[in-house]
Design an enzyme around this catalytic site. Structure first.
Site, PDB file in Angstrom:
ATOM      1  N   THR A 186       9.269  -0.901   1.324  1.00 27.27           N
ATOM      2  CA  THR A 186       8.557  -0.059   1.771  1.00 27.27           C
ATOM      3  C   THR A 186       8.978   0.613   3.119  1.00 27.27           C
ATOM      4  O   THR A 186      10.296   0.398   3.307  1.00 27.27           O
ATOM      5  CB  THR A 186       7.249  -1.021   2.501  1.00 27.27           C
ATOM      6  N   SER A 239      -3.583  -3.965   1.465  1.00 27.67           N
ATOM      7  CA  SER A 239      -1.984  -3.817   2.112  1.00 27.67           C
ATOM      8  C   SER A 239      -1.745  -4.655   3.011  1.00 27.67           C
ATOM      9  O   SER A 239      -2.586  -5.238   3.854  1.00 27.67           O
ATOM     10  CB  SER A 239      -1.770  -2.460   2.379  1.00 27.67           C
ATOM     11  N   ASP A 283      -0.390  -5.130  -5.919  1.00 28.89           N
ATOM     12  CA  ASP A 283      -1.247  -5.773  -4.373  1.00 28.89           C
ATOM     13  C   ASP A 283      -2.587  -6.054  -4.604  1.00 28.89           C
ATOM     14  O   ASP A 283      -3.109  -6.599  -3.763  1.00 28.89           O
ATOM     15  CB  ASP A 283      -0.966  -4.321  -3.445  1.00 28.89           C
ATOM     16  N   GLY A 301       8.262  -4.995   4.126  1.00 32.01           N
ATOM     17  CA  GLY A 301       8.424  -6.220   3.943  1.00 32.01           C
ATOM     18  C   GLY A 301       7.219  -7.130   3.322  1.00 32.01           C
ATOM     19  O   GLY A 301       7.127  -8.241   3.608  1.00 32.01           O
TER      20      GLY A 301
HETATM   21  O1  DON Z   1       1.007  -2.436   0.804  1.00 27.95           O
HETATM   22  C1  DON Z   1       1.740  -3.460   0.958  1.00 27.95           C
HETATM   23  O2  DON Z   1       1.469  -4.500   1.622  1.00 27.95           O
HETATM   24  C2  DON Z   1       3.058  -3.693   0.030  1.00 27.95           C
HETATM   25  N1  DON Z   1       2.839  -2.869  -0.923  1.00 27.95           N
HETATM   26  C3  DON Z   1       4.131  -3.297   0.806  1.00 27.95           C
HETATM   27  C4  DON Z   1       5.496  -3.406  -0.049  1.00 27.95           C
HETATM   28  C5  DON Z   1       6.492  -3.741   0.796  1.00 27.95           C
HETATM   29  O3  DON Z   1       6.499  -3.657   2.127  1.00 27.95           O
HETATM   30  C6  DON Z   1       7.754  -3.999   0.168  1.00 27.95           C
HETATM   31  N2  DON Z   1       8.991  -4.226   1.234  1.00 27.95           N
HETATM   32  N3  DON Z   1       9.712  -4.556   1.444  1.00 27.95           N
END
Ligand code: DON
Length: 564
Positions: A374, A445, A416, A466
């Site tokens: 992300t 999320s 998710d 993360g």
């Molecule tokens: O929305 C969320 O919580 C996840 N899709 C975020 C994914 C993410 O942070 C991946 N990264 N390191």
């Protein structure tokens, strides 16, 4: 715009030349901290040309879709939280939605078992993308009115069309993900070198189809993505590969201006993202719990400090699994979860002597309190418009599927959702009814774009990627500043730990804790595990003090501060 063109010419001729200045972490007129130096530059140029921080954030977002394709995107979604110079606090939810034809058991086989990787690396893994609608909405409603869509998108278009030279780190990332790209012709054609050799530092990455898509958006706004040629290409891609997104799904997509999640901590106001993110609520809940302890007397990463963090994290993540989901589909007890009384009652369960096994920790009952890749970037302008955006296609390069002819990666955000109660997703998070799949619903999320205010003025803009560790990363950066008096660079780069109720363990970065601290924690009953990637989060923050901006780019990744 002549200045922008001149600047773009310069970056294409020699990116390194522009970026040799020192003391980049300090500025007075405007600043962008993002995962890509080129994208940060794009945002700063917009401010120099009269745009505000919202305009800059939107232009940076489109540039990240080109220069940071592992997470920057037009095929995914995200959240924007901002404190505006006129005093308003706003948030925009541009999270993906489940397609209309999605259903709660879509990732289960006939025996009711979760089909491995189906919610991650197939066309069914994709939710309806929200980024283009969200960014354009932000620009329309909160931009300065001085920057046209063409100006916002032009830098990204040029970077995609002419290409940009890649760094050693980015070359390594592309090489590491070669297996993923090989499974999709569209991805392979762009992200594997044409001569099939490994990428090297200094290679040019050109994305002609993406340039064309961005040009449609520059010309037709959201219709350049959700209708016409781009929409047709997305739907054809879906139809070829058993995906679910239809033209109606695209045309019905709407970003939503949400109430912000609001809390306080020791004299600061916290504004953050509410559902469908769990980030703001959990952050506020954890800070509220901490107010019941004398945390200011605990030294950084001491056994007592990590024990306390772990115990509050355990309680908060237990609530996440039970109570949090898209609030348009599930009655999230928002007031309860962010109230000081509830936090106090939860905090009373904590023993300072020993770890509570997660098996003995449950979500709070609803009571009368009710009233892996992300990217995060932070932007501020001279008027103190403060913008915090976290955006994602979920894991690095999302589903790994590129829309043929349109040149962008599709997200795998459907992972998710809770595919089945109690079965962990890629981040080890479990959930049940609150986060079950339903048509048009948004998956829960952990993204936590946040702004802290003192006396109604922004003093800290922050967030992180993360997955499930986003929320605890943001928490630790805040504590590093407020409780441990660190400067912003140290606050973002200091080692971190994470826990999330289940699995019952404390995940640590290498060198986060000394052998003695680990032994003391084990003695209290904690299980300590080294993080598999060795990294927890990657925070991009701006601290504002006396009208001056101090950038904090996390040294864990290739983050960069650009200011002027
Ligand atoms: O929305 C969320 O919580 C996840 N899709 C975020 C994914 C993410 O942070 C991946 N990264 N390191």
């Amino acid at each position: 715009m002549r200045a922008t063109l001149k600047y773009l010419f310069a970056i294409i001729v020699s990116t390194s030349f522009l970026f040799t200045q020192t003391d980049k972490n300090f500025a007075k007129n405007g600043m962008v901290v993002s995962a890509s130096e080129l994208a940060s530059q794009v945002g700063v140029e917009i401010m120099k040309n009269g745009g505000n921080a919202i305009d800059a954030a939107v232009a940076t977002g489109f540039a990240l879709a080109v220069t940071y394709p592992q997470a920057g995107n037009i095929g995914g979604g995200g959240f924007l939280v901002a404190h505006l110079a006129d005093g308003r606090n706003i948030s925009i939810d541009f999270r993906e939605t489940a397609p209309k034809n999605a259903d709660r058991d879509m990732f289960l086989d006939r025996n009711g078992n979760v089909i491995k990787d189906m919610s991650l690396y197939t066309h069914r893994a994709s939710g309806v993308p929200g980024s283009v609608a969200g960014l354009i909405e932000a620009w329309k409603k909160f931009g300065s009115g001085k920057i046209t869509p063409r100006q916002l998108l032009e830098p990204a278009i040029i970077l995609a069309e002419k290409g940009f030279t890649i760094s050693e780190r980015f070359a390594a990332t592309l090489n590491n993900y070669r297996n993923l790209f090989e499974q999709d012709q569209g991805a392979a054609a762009i992200f594997i070198r044409q001569d099939q050799k490994s990428w090297e530092e200094g290679d040019l990455l050109v994305q002609k189809d993406l340039a064309k898509t961005l040009r449609h958006i520059a010309e037709y706004g959201i219709n350049g993505f959700y209708s016409g040629e781009t929409a047709k290409l997305i739907v054809e891609e879906m139809n070829r590969h058993n995906g679910l997104i239809t033209i109606a799904d695209l045309q019905n997509y709407r970003p939503i201006i949400r109430n912000i999640a609001k809390g306080t901590y020791k004299g600061s106001d916290i504004i953050s993202m509410g559902p469908p993110s769990s980030g703001g609520i959990l952050l506020i809940q954890m800070l509220n719990m901490l107010e019941n302890f004398s945390i200011d007397s605990l030294s950084f990463n001491s056994p007592e400090y990590i024990h306390l963090l772990t115990e509050i994290e355990r309680l908060a993540y237990a609530d996440r699994a039970e109570h949090l989901g898209d609030s348009d589909y599930w009655p999230v007890p928002f007031e309860m979860l962010t109230s000081k009384e509830y936090a106090k009652a939860r905090a009373e369960k904590i023993s300072l002597e020993k770890a509570t096994p997660s098996g003995e920790v449950f979500a709070g009952k609803q009571t009368t309190y009710e009233s892996m890749e992300t990217t995060h970037y932070s932007v501020v302008d001279k008027d103190l418009n403060a913008v915090s955006i976290t955006t994602t296609i979920n894991t690095s390069f999302g589903s790994g599927k590129v829309v043929d002819g349109a040149g962008f990666f599709l997200n795998n955000e459907m992972d998710d959702f809770s595919a089945k109660p109690g079965v962990p997703n890629i981040f080890g998070l479990i959930g049940n009814e609150a986060n079950a799949i339903a048509p048009n619903k948004r998956p829960l999320s952990s993204m936590t774009p946040t702004v802290l205010l003192k006396n109604n003025k922004p003093f800290l803009i922050l967030g992180s990627p993360g997955g499930s560790t986003i929320i605890t990363t943001v928490l630790q950066v805040i504590l590093n500043i407020i409780e441990h008096d660190m400067n912003i660079s140290k606050a973002v780069s200091s080692p971190r730990t994470h826990s999330q109720w289940l699995p019952d363990q404390i995940t640590i970065e290498k060198d986060a804790l000394s052998a003695e601290v680990i032994a003391a924690l084990e003695n209290k009953g904690h299980i300590i595990k080294l993080d598999k990637d060795g990294k927890i989060g990657s925070a991009n923050c701006i601290l504002i003090e006396n009208g001056k901006f101090f950038g904090g780019a996390d040294s864990r990744s290739e983050n960069s501060v650009v200011g002027y």
